[in-house]
Design a protein around this motif. Structure first.
Motif, mmCIF file in Angstrom:
data_model
loop_
_atom_site.group_PDB
_atom_site.id
_atom_site.type_symbol
_atom_site.label_atom_id
_atom_site.label_comp_id
_atom_site.label_asym_id
_atom_site.label_seq_id
_atom_site.Cartn_x
_atom_site.Cartn_y
_atom_site.Cartn_z
ATOM 1 N N GLY A 35 0.811 -1.211 0.000
ATOM 2 C CA GLY A 35 0.000 0.000 0.000
ATOM 3 C C GLY A 35 0.841 1.257 0.000
ATOM 4 O O GLY A 35 0.552 2.224 -0.718
ATOM 5 N N VAL A 36 1.890 1.275 0.804
ATOM 6 C CA VAL A 36 2.789 2.432 0.849
ATOM 7 C C VAL A 36 3.477 2.606 -0.498
ATOM 8 O O VAL A 36 3.606 3.731 -1.005
ATOM 9 N N LYS A 37 3.894 1.516 -1.081
ATOM 10 C CA LYS A 37 4.525 1.594 -2.402
ATOM 11 C C LYS A 37 3.551 2.227 -3.403
ATOM 12 O O LYS A 37 3.939 3.103 -4.187
ATOM 13 N N GLY A 38 2.296 1.818 -3.347
ATOM 14 C CA GLY A 38 1.283 2.410 -4.227
ATOM 15 C C GLY A 38 1.082 3.887 -3.947
ATOM 16 O O GLY A 38 0.913 4.686 -4.881
ATOM 17 N N GLN A 39 1.090 4.266 -2.671
ATOM 18 C CA GLN A 39 0.947 5.678 -2.317
ATOM 19 C C GLN A 39 2.083 6.505 -2.918
ATOM 20 O O GLN A 39 1.848 7.596 -3.435
ATOM 21 N N VAL A 40 3.286 5.981 -2.826
ATOM 22 C CA VAL A 40 4.444 6.693 -3.376
ATOM 23 C C VAL A 40 4.323 6.789 -4.897
ATOM 24 O O VAL A 40 4.558 7.851 -5.478
ATOM 25 N N GLU A 41 3.934 5.680 -5.523
ATOM 26 C CA GLU A 41 3.777 5.687 -6.980
ATOM 27 C C GLU A 41 2.717 6.687 -7.439
ATOM 28 O O GLU A 41 2.839 7.294 -8.502
ATOM 29 N N ARG A 42 1.668 6.883 -6.605
ATOM 30 C CA ARG A 42 0.586 7.817 -6.945
ATOM 31 C C ARG A 42 0.876 9.240 -6.463
ATOM 32 O O ARG A 42 0.031 10.122 -6.571
ATOM 33 N N ASN A 43 2.068 9.446 -5.909
ATOM 34 C CA ASN A 43 2.463 10.760 -5.389
ATOM 35 C C ASN A 43 1.494 11.289 -4.334
ATOM 36 O O ASN A 43 1.189 12.478 -4.309
ATOM 37 N N GLU A 44 1.041 10.400 -3.457
ATOM 38 C CA GLU A 44 0.136 10.837 -2.393
ATOM 39 C C GLU A 44 0.874 11.735 -1.408
ATOM 40 O O GLU A 44 2.104 11.706 -1.296
ATOM 41 N N TYR A 45 0.107 12.519 -0.694
ATOM 42 C CA TYR A 45 0.626 13.470 0.277
ATOM 43 C C TYR A 45 1.498 12.757 1.309
ATOM 44 O O TYR A 45 1.138 11.705 1.836
ATOM 45 N N CYS A 46 2.663 13.321 1.581
ATOM 46 C CA CYS A 46 3.653 12.699 2.467
ATOM 47 C C CYS A 46 3.083 12.337 3.834
ATOM 48 O O CYS A 46 3.427 11.292 4.408
ATOM 49 N N ASP A 47 2.224 13.174 4.363
ATOM 50 C CA ASP A 47 1.638 12.935 5.677
ATOM 51 C C ASP A 47 0.881 11.605 5.710
ATOM 52 O O ASP A 47 0.949 10.857 6.682
ATOM 53 N N GLN A 48 0.170 11.302 4.635
ATOM 54 C CA GLN A 48 -0.574 10.049 4.555
ATOM 55 C C GLN A 48 0.373 8.848 4.475
ATOM 56 O O GLN A 48 0.140 7.824 5.109
ATOM 57 N N VAL A 49 1.442 9.006 3.706
ATOM 58 C CA VAL A 49 2.423 7.931 3.575
ATOM 59 C C VAL A 49 3.111 7.690 4.924
ATOM 60 O O VAL A 49 3.271 6.546 5.366
#
Length: 100
Positions: A35-49
Motif C-alpha cells: 500500500g505504501v509503495k502504491g501511495q508513493v507511486e501515486r504521489n500521495e501526500y507525504c503525511d498520509q504515507v
C-alpha cells in the motif's frame, strides 16, 4: 555463546496457534507495505504515507514482541540453569537487535 553453540542449529518453538498469528500479522504488514509503495507511486501526500509507515512500524514491533515473548518462555527458560553468563550475553544481543 561458546564456539560449539555458534554452529548448532536452533529452531523456533512456536506452537501452531502462535505461528499462525505471527504469519497473519506478517501478511497484513506485507499488504501495508504494498500500500505504501502504491501511495508513493501515486504521489500521495507525504503525511498520509508517513502515517501508514508508522502503522507498519508499530505492527512490526508487535510481531517482535510476540517472538521475544516466545523466546523468553521457551529457549531462555530452558537454558537458565545451564549457561547463566552466556545466556545474559545472548539476551543482551537479542534485545539490541530488537531495539535497533
Amino acid at each position: 555463546m561458546n564456539p560449539s553453540e555458534s554452529t548448532q542449529v536452533r529452531n523456533s518453538q512456536l506452537n501452531l496457534k502462535e505461528k499462525t498469528a505471527i504469519l497473519m500479522r506478517l501478511n497484513r504488514i506485507e499488504g501495508q507495505i504494498r500500500g505504501v509503495k502504491g501511495q508513493v507511486e501515486r504521489n500521495e501526500y507525504c503525511d498520509q504515507v508517513l502515517n501508514q509507515m508508522s502503522a507498519i512500524h508499530y505492527a512490526l514491533n508487535a510481531v517482535g514482541r510476540l517472538l521475544m515473548e516466545n523466546h523468553l518462555k521457551t529457549h531462555v527458560r530452558s537454558r537458565v540453569e545451564q549457561t547463566k553468563g552466556a545466556l545474559l550475553d545472548e539476551m543482551l544481543q537479542t534485545l539490541t537487535i530488537l531495539m535497533k
